[in-house]
Design a protein around this motif. Structure first.
Motif: not given
Length: 201
Positions: A49-55, A96-106
């Motif tokens: 989550e921290a990495v996603s929002f940092s990017v 983006q695809f991996q985030l959607k698949k493995y961390y759907p809430q983030i």
């Protein structure tokens, strides 16, 4: 230390994927113990989550910089496209695809933040285009902005646009021209054509 962990995790996640990189991998790469990471992030999900929002914040800052210095809304969109493409070049693992698949809430939270940012930015750009006579004055700015976001999200769907048929550069370039041709005035069309002609790769 927290920022250093985010920076190293960003490099690893974007290049190798959110799924395959473990907390052990990050600790090993940094030469620290895994306990040190857990002092700052209680689990891997929190770090993702921290990495996603940092990017996201880095890209937003870059877009804001472009918007404040661009010559006109047409070149602004192309400059933003180049900036985003340069950022995506590092992404070898479809994050983006991996985030959607493995961390759907983030992914869902990030997707909403992306929409809000792009919607505001594109609305401002469209208004400036209308005010300067580059875009038609009868366009529905709210509708066009949402369509633009939807299209930019849609071209990243590899089931519809497989990468073996379409490179991401081609998709973004083609969609941008498609979008602009629908809204430019004759004056805007001349600038668009000139820009495309002089910037062909």
């Amino acid at each position: 230390m927290k920022e250093k962990i985010i920076k190293k995790a960003t490099d690893l996640f974007l290049n190798l994927g959110f799924k395959s990189v473990t907390m052990d991998d990050i600790a090993h790469e940094m030469g620290i113990s895994k306990k040190t990471i857990y002092v700052h992030f209680t689990n891997k999900t929190k770090l993702v989550e921290a990495v996603s929002f940092s990017v996201f914040d880095v890209i937003c800052d870059g877009i804001d910089g472009i918007c404040s210095t661009s010559l006109n809304p047409i070149e602004e969109l192309y400059d933003i496209k180049m900036f985003v493409m340069n950022h995506l070049e590092r992404e070898n693992s479809s994050p983006q695809f991996q985030l959607k698949k493995y961390y759907p809430q983030i992914y869902a939270t990030l997707h909403l933040k992306q929409f809000e940012k792009m919607h505001d930015s594109v609305c401002e750009s469209l208004k400036r285009g209308v005010d300067t006579g580059l875009f038609r004055d009868n366009i529905d700015i709210n509708f066009i902005s949402r369509m633009y976001f939807n299209g930019m999200s849609g071209i990243k769907d590899h089931s519809i646009f497989p990468l073996e048929l379409f490179s991401m550069h081609y998709l973004m370039e083609s969609y941008l021209e498609y979008h602009l041709r629908a809204i430019v005035t004759e004056k805007g069309f001349k600038i668009l054509n000139q820009f495309i002609t002089t910037n062909q790769l």
